[in-house]
Design a protein around this motif. Structure first.
Motif, PDB file in Angstrom:
ATOM      1  N   THR A  24       0.833  -1.210   0.000  1.00  0.00           N
ATOM      2  CA  THR A  24       0.000   0.000   0.000  1.00  0.00           C
ATOM      3  C   THR A  24       0.864   1.254   0.000  1.00  0.00           C
ATOM      4  N   GLU A  25       1.911   1.216   0.812  1.00  0.00           N
ATOM      5  CA  GLU A  25       2.834   2.358   0.846  1.00  0.00           C
ATOM      6  C   GLU A  25       3.507   2.552  -0.501  1.00  0.00           C
ATOM      7  N   ARG A  26       3.887   1.443  -1.122  1.00  0.00           N
ATOM      8  CA  ARG A  26       4.538   1.529  -2.435  1.00  0.00           C
ATOM      9  C   ARG A  26       3.582   2.076  -3.485  1.00  0.00           C
ATOM     10  N   ILE A  27       2.303   1.643  -3.414  1.00  0.00           N
ATOM     11  CA  ILE A  27       1.304   2.139  -4.356  1.00  0.00           C
ATOM     12  C   ILE A  27       1.126   3.648  -4.194  1.00  0.00           C
ATOM     13  N   ASP A  28       1.045   4.108  -2.938  1.00  0.00           N
ATOM     14  CA  ASP A  28       0.908   5.545  -2.687  1.00  0.00           C
ATOM     15  C   ASP A  28       2.101   6.303  -3.237  1.00  0.00           C
ATOM     16  N   ARG A  29       3.284   5.724  -3.039  1.00  0.00           N
ATOM     17  CA  ARG A  29       4.490   6.379  -3.541  1.00  0.00           C
ATOM     18  C   ARG A  29       4.489   6.446  -5.071  1.00  0.00           C
ATOM     19  N   LEU A  30       4.036   5.360  -5.710  1.00  0.00           N
ATOM     20  CA  LEU A  30       3.978   5.339  -7.172  1.00  0.00           C
ATOM     21  C   LEU A  30       2.918   6.307  -7.685  1.00  0.00           C
TER      22      LEU A  30
END
Length: 270
Positions: free
Chosen positions: A98-104
């Motif tokens: 989820t954190e990676r998706i937000d960052r992307l």
């Protein structure tokens, strides 16, 4: 070591077949075998690995967990440790995903702004431009500038800075430019001579202020100052601040360039 069978009679899949079926490299399969993560249960008489249906199921789980971002040691624990908290491990990985998706998503939004800045130059509405740059500002100028300078290194640098700025940042840039131009007018009023220490300080200040748009070398500054003097629109702007300011600024830049070993008459945009 698995059972040794003749290749003609063995049930199972070869490394190449498993690689094609699961979409993983042969090298990865060999590595997982070497570290004991997913070993083939069978071998042919010639020593070739053969994977059974059970082996394939374990490999499938390895691939799934790896795609979810779990490290190989963590995957081994999930598969082999009966006491392992599999839901907890997956929830932790879910949080990371989820954190990676937000960052992307943030990266995607930044890329959208960068693309728009490269195409438009200025990411402000016409109303915002008028409020920040004044009623005399031409909102069509960024589009014309893009047609003229688009594709140059300086336009890309300008767009990179523009993409990261909102109205408040542009107000700060505008205030810095206005303060510099007031200082130029005061210098002309005070009779500051081009080539004097006071004039040279203003020329250095100009390069720093202009860096809000893109880095300005001394040679580029010479070319820009001559454009300010020769171009009717620029000349009208500077002479509107003080009569003769466009010419004074060009002479001050030329003098500063000579002091730094640059012949202003041969300077080019570099």
């Amino acid at each position: 070591m698995g059972h040794v069978l003749d290749a003609a009679d063995a049930e199972g899949l070869t490394v190449g077949q498993v690689s094609a079926r699961l979409g993983v490299t042969v090298r990865a399969l060999h590595h997982w075998d070497e570290i004991g993560l997913a070993r083939p249960s069978l071998r042919t008489a010639a020593g070739y690995r053969l994977y059974t249906a059970g082996d394939l199921e374990r490999l499938h789980r390895v691939v799934v967990y790896r795609e979810l971002g779990l490290g190989l040691d963590r995957i081994r624990a999930v598969l082999d440790d009966s006491a392992a908290d599999v839901p907890g491990a997956l929830r932790a990985q879910r949080a990371l995903v989820t954190e990676r998706i937000d960052r992307l998503r943030r990266l995607g939004a930044g890329l959208d702004r960068m693309i728009e800045a490269q195409e438009r130059g200025l990411l402000l509405t016409a109303e915002q431009q008028a409020a920040i740059f004044g009623p005399g500002w031409d909102p069509d100028w960024p589009a014309r500038a893009g047609e003229r300078y688009g594709g140059t290194a300086q336009w890309s640098q300008y767009a990179e800075r523009s993409a990261s700025r909102g109205p408040e940042e542009w107000r700060a840039v505008t205030a810095a430019v206005a303060g510099f131009e007031r200082a130029l007018g005061e210098a002309v009023d005070a009779g500051v001579a081009p080539g004097s220490p006071e004039a040279d300080l203003l020329i250095e200040r100009h390069r720093k202020v202009f860096a809000s748009y893109f880095p300005l070398t001394r040679r580029m500054q010479v070319c820009l100052a001559r454009t300010f003097e020769a171009d009717p629109g620029f000349a009208a702007h500077y002479d509107g601040i003080r009569a003769g300011l466009a010419s004074w600024f060009r002479r001050a830049v030329d003098a500063s360039a000579r002091a730094h070993g640059i012949d202003p008459d041969t300077a080019t945009w570099q």
